[in-house]
Design a protein around this motif. Structure first.
Motif, PDB file in Angstrom:
ATOM      1  N   UNK A  51    -198.613 -31.007  65.481  1.00 21.38           N
ATOM      2  CA  UNK A  51    -197.484 -31.527  64.707  1.00 21.38           C
ATOM      3  C   UNK A  51    -196.526 -30.373  64.464  1.00 21.38           C
ATOM      4  N   UNK A  52    -195.326 -30.692  64.024  1.00 23.57           N
ATOM      5  CA  UNK A  52    -194.332 -29.635  63.818  1.00 23.57           C
ATOM      6  C   UNK A  52    -194.868 -28.514  62.930  1.00 23.57           C
ATOM      7  N   UNK A  53    -195.578 -28.895  61.874  1.00 26.58           N
ATOM      8  CA  UNK A  53    -196.032 -27.853  60.930  1.00 26.58           C
ATOM      9  C   UNK A  53    -197.114 -26.951  61.527  1.00 26.58           C
ATOM     10  N   UNK A  55    -182.745 -31.166  66.992  1.00 30.40           N
ATOM     11  CA  UNK A  55    -183.229 -31.488  68.352  1.00 30.40           C
ATOM     12  C   UNK A  55    -184.483 -32.357  68.319  1.00 30.40           C
ATOM     13  N   UNK A  56    -185.409 -32.021  67.440  1.00 29.07           N
ATOM     14  CA  UNK A  56    -186.660 -32.795  67.367  1.00 29.07           C
ATOM     15  C   UNK A  56    -186.364 -34.240  66.965  1.00 29.07           C
ATOM     16  N   UNK A  57    -185.438 -34.410  66.035  1.00 29.93           N
ATOM     17  CA  UNK A  57    -185.084 -35.758  65.585  1.00 29.93           C
ATOM     18  C   UNK A  57    -184.409 -36.533  66.738  1.00 29.93           C
ATOM     19  N   UNK A  58    -183.540 -35.843  67.485  1.00 29.47           N
ATOM     20  CA  UNK A  58    -182.846 -36.497  68.599  1.00 29.47           C
ATOM     21  C   UNK A  58    -183.855 -36.995  69.640  1.00 29.47           C
ATOM     22  N   UNK A  59    -184.843 -36.152  69.921  1.00 25.48           N
ATOM     23  CA  UNK A  59    -185.871 -36.493  70.911  1.00 25.48           C
ATOM     24  C   UNK A  59    -186.687 -37.705  70.448  1.00 25.48           C
ATOM     25  N   UNK A  60    -186.983 -37.702  69.141  1.00 26.55           N
ATOM     26  CA  UNK A  60    -187.728 -38.821  68.560  1.00 26.55           C
ATOM     27  C   UNK A  60    -186.897 -40.103  68.662  1.00 26.55           C
ATOM     28  N   UNK A  70    -193.564 -42.190  71.817  1.00 22.27           N
ATOM     29  CA  UNK A  70    -193.634 -43.288  70.844  1.00 22.27           C
ATOM     30  C   UNK A  70    -192.941 -42.906  69.542  1.00 22.27           C
ATOM     31  N   UNK A  71    -191.821 -42.210  69.712  1.00 26.03           N
ATOM     32  CA  UNK A  71    -190.977 -41.979  68.542  1.00 26.03           C
ATOM     33  C   UNK A  71    -191.263 -40.715  67.754  1.00 26.03           C
ATOM     34  N   UNK A  72    -192.096 -39.825  68.290  1.00 23.74           N
ATOM     35  CA  UNK A  72    -192.294 -38.540  67.619  1.00 23.74           C
ATOM     36  C   UNK A  72    -191.716 -37.410  68.468  1.00 23.74           C
TER      37      UNK A  72
END
Ligand code: ADP
Length: 447
Positions: A323-325, A259-264, A218-220
Motif C-alpha cells: 500500500x502507499x504507506x 498521480x496515484x489518484x489519477x491512476x486510480x 480495480x481502482x487503486x
C-alpha cells in the motif's frame, strides 16, 4: 499465478524479467531472432523459440510469430519489456483474444497514452498539471499563431504520435512558426505515418522528472516517487537518479498523490510512468509511458520493491503487494546507461567484447545481458548494460559510483563508460545542478 511466461524482448531487459520469473517459480520461454541465439537470456531460459531473422520487424515485432510461440509452448502470459511491442495496443488486444495475458495495461489505456494529444487531454481531466498549449491538433498556421501568442514564445511543436524525441520543433518568434509547423508535420508524417501536431510552451530550463506509478486495475493506485532523468542527449536519457536532487519530500508527496489518484480514477492496471517537465517549482505533464522503463532499477534501489514482481502479481489478478504507506524512500540511487558507442561522437560500436568485468560490492547492481566473448549484433539498440549504484545519501552514492566506474572493464568495443567517469567528477553533477540542456552544452564545450 501464471505457470509460464513468454518474454517478448531481448538484451538486459529480457534477463531482468527472466530473473523475476525464476524468483516467483514461474517457467520461462524466450523468443529470439537468429542474431540472438547466443544471448544470455536464451541460455538461461527454460525454453526458447527462434522466431525469425535479425531485423526486428521480422522477429521481435512479428506479432503472429510471438502468438504462435505462446501457443506452441503453452505460455499463459507475455511480458513485453520496454520498446518493441510494449506499447502496442493491437498486440495487447490480440493476446487478450487468444486468452493470453499481456503483462501491462489494457489495449485501451495504451491507445489513449500513445496518442499524445489524447494523453494530455486525459491527464488534464484527471487533475494532472499540463504544459500550457493547444487543446488539440493544430493544422492551420493562423491557429498556431493565435495559440502561440496566447501562451507566449518560445513554443514547441510536437508530433501527437511522437516518440524517442523525434518530430519536435521549437519556434522562438512568430517568424519561425510557419517553417516549424510545416517541418514538424512532414517529419511526423514520415516518421510515424500520422502528421497530427500540437503546440506547447517551450520551457527553457526544465528538469525531466517522472513519477513511477502502479494501478491494480480495480481502482487503486500508488506512486513510487520520482526519477530525475534530466541528463539527456538528443532527448535520450543517459543518467537517471532517484530521488531527484531538486525535490523535497513535500513536493514529492504532492505530485505523487496527484498521480496515484489519477491512476486510480483511470482504473489503470500495472506499471506506468508519468513524465513531467519541472521548472520554478511547477510540474508540467508531457507524456505517460504505459510500460516498465529502462531506468526502473533506481526506484527499486531506494524502495527495495521489485517492480517486475509487482507487474506479474497485478497481471495475474493478485493485486499489489504493498500500500502507499508501505513505500518508503531509502537513500539515493543513480543509473548510468552503458552503450556500445563512441563516448564522444555516440556512433554505435558493435563488435566482440573481448573482456567484460563488472564491479561489485555493497550498493552495486549491474543489469546486463553481455559477457566476455559476446558479439554485439549490429541490428538493435546500443544499450549493453546499466550500472545502478545505491548509497545512504547522494554523496555516498556518488563516491560509490566513482569507484564502481573505475572497476568496470569492457574491452574490444567502445562504450560510454569514459563519459560517466568525466561526469562523476564534474562540480555541477556533484551538486545536482543541471537541467535537460546541461549535457548537450557540456558535450559541445568538450568538442
Ligand atoms: P518523446 O516521446 O519523443 O520522448 P516527450 O514529450 O517525452 O517526447 O519529450 C522528450 C523530451 O523533449 C523531454 O524530456 C524534453 O527534454 C523535451 N521537451 C518536450 N516538451 C518540451 C517542452 N514543452 N519544453 C521544453 N522541452 C521539451
Amino acid at each position: 499465478m501464471f505457470q509460464k511466461i513468454l518474454i517478448a524482448n531481448r538484451g538486459e531487459i529480457a534477463l531482468r524479467v527472466l530473473r523475476a520469473c525464476k524468483e516467483l517459480g514461474i517457467q520461462t520461454v524466450v523468443v529470439h531472432s537468429t542474431a540472438d541465439s547466443d544471448a544470455m537470456h536464451v541460455r538461461l531460459a527454460d525454453e526458447s523459440v527462434c522466431i525469425g531473422p535479425p531485423p526486428s520487424r521480422e522477429s521481435y515485432l512479428n506479432i503472429h510469430q510471438i502468438v504462435a510461440a505462446c501457443e506452441i509452448t503453452g505460455a499463459d502470459a507475455v511480458h513485453p519489456g520496454y520498446g518493441f511491442l510494449s506499447e502496442n495496443a493491437k498486440f495487447a488486444d490480440i493476446l487478450a483474444a487468444h486468452n493470453i495475458t499481456f503483462i501491462g495495461p489494457s489495449g485501451d489505456h495504451i491507445r489513449i497514452m500513445g496518442d499524445k494529444i489524447e494523453a494530455k487531454r486525459t491527464a488534464k481531466r484527471l487533475g494532472i498539471p499540463v504544459v500550457p498549449g493547444s487543446d488539440g491538433a493544430i493544422t492551420e498556421e493562423k491557429e498556431a499563431k493565435r495559440v502561440a501568442a496566447e501562451i507566449g514564445y518560445p513554443v514547441i511543436i510536437k508530433a501527437s504520435a511522437g516518440g524517442g524525441g523525434r518530430g519536435m520543433k521549437v519556434a522562438r518568434t512568430e517568424a519561425d512558426l510557419e517553417v516549424a509547423l510545416q517541418t514538424a508535420k512532414s517529419e511526423a508524417g514520415a516518421a510515424f505515418g500520422d502528421d497530427a501536431v500540437y503546440i506547447e510552451k517551450y520551457l527553457e530550463k526544465p528538469r525531466h522528472i517522472e513519477l513511477q506509478v502502479f494501478g491494480d486495475g480495480s481502482g487503486h493506485g500508488v506512486h513510487f516517487g520520482e526519477r530525475d532523468c534530466s541528463l539527456q542527449r538528443r532527448h535520450q536519457k543517459v543518467w537517471e537518479e532517484a530521488n531527484s536532487p531538486a525535490l523535497n519530500a513535500e513536493e514529492r508527496a504532492r505530485i505523487g498523490g496527484i498521480c496515484a489518484k489519477a491512476i486510480a480514477d483511470l482504473g489503470y492496471s500495472g506499471a506506468g510512468t508519468i513524465e513531467f517537465l519541472y521548472e520554478n517549482g511547477e510540474f508540467y505533464f508531457i507524456e505517460m509511458n504505459t510500460r516498465l522503463q529502462v531506468e526502473h532499477p533506481v526506484t527499486e534501489a531506494i524502495t527495495g520493491i521489485d517492480l517486475v514482481h509487482e507487474q506479474i502479481r497485478v497481471a495475474s489478478g493478485g493485486g499489489l503487494s504493498i500500500r502507499q504507506e508501505d513505500i518508503k524512500f531509502n537513500g539515493h540511487a543513480i543509473e548510468c546507461r552503458i552503450n556500445a558507442e563512441d563516448p564522444r561522437t555516440f556512433t554505435p560500436s558493435p563488435g566482440t567484447i573481448t573482456h567484460f568485468h563488472t564491479p561489485g560490492g555493497l550498493g552495486i547492481r549491474v543489469d546486463s545481458g553481455v559477457y566476455s566473448g559476446y558479439r554485439i549484433p549490429p541490428y538493435y539498440d546500443s544499450l549493453i548494460g546499466k550500472l545502478i549504484v545505491h548509497g545512504r545519501n547522494r554523496v555516498e552514492c556518488m563516491m560509490r559510483l566513482r569507484r564502481a566506474l573505475d572497476e568496470f572493464v569492457v574491452d574490444g568495443i567502445k562504450t560510454t563508460l569514459p563519459l560517466f567517469r568525466d561526469l562523476v567528477g564534474n562540480p555541477d553533477i556533484a551538486n545536482g545542478d543541471y537541467d535537460i540542456h546541461w549535457l548537450e552544452k557540456y558535450l559541445a564545450k568538450e568538442d
